[in-house]
Design a protein around this motif. Sequence first.
Motif: not given
Length: 260
Positions: A125-143, A153-154, A200-205
């Motif tokens: 199952k893949i979740f794809v977040e397309m909003s404008t969010v802070y990179p640290t939030l992306a890391g939190d969602l990935d975890r 998570f992408v 790349g693989g780091n969701v915060e990029k």
Amino acid sequence: MANNLLRSPAHASTIPFSRPPTPGAHPLQIGFCGLGAMGYFMARNLANSFKSQLPPLLVYNRTVAKSQKLLAEVGASAVKIADTLDQLATECDIIFTNLGNDAVVTSIYNEFAKALAQSPPTKVKIFVEMSTVYPTLAGDLDRLLSSFPHVHFVTSPIFGPPPGADKATLVIAMSGDYRSKKEVAFLLVPAVGRKVIDLGGNVEKAPTLKLIGNGMIMGMNELLAETLTLGEKSGIGQQTVYDLVKGKLRDISCSTSTGS
């Protein structure tokens, strides 16, 4: 003959990934959450692009009227309305979200997590977040999501205004799991956007690039405002300065396209 066989489709160069594996016996169920100024057009284009190949796009929006408007526009063969976020999280293989701000994103993904905890996925199952969010939030969602089996998570923020979403000319930044990005990229290009930038693989990029792009645009707007004000104060006039700016931008565009 060999060259013809190896020739890629016209849009292949806009997707920096190999083609996804052959689909399995069951077609993907795609979901979309967030039918705002951008999300509505993206969901509509996705629904129309795959209505003959995939089940109807499952959509959710807190204001149900927007979901009903989309259903009326594209028809029941292309769109189905989800009653709850739980339904979106449990029934879909790929879930796109396009939301207003970090607080809303956090709230929605916490609800997704509750649904996944009650009904753990048995397949990818893949979740794809397309909003404008802070990179640290992306890391939190990935975890958060990586704590569930088979869940990826992408991050995939978009560059472009609502008319670009309407015409599917958006530029899409993307970071996260490689195989997941392949699946997502081939859904989004050319249905939703014209190009994917792989980070790349780091969701915060990808969110970081989005913030860099927004900062650049804000700086350009401020410079333009100051330039027009200077034109007005100097007695030359804003319109004359604006015409000069438009002409210079056109010259830059032409020189770039011709490689000079």
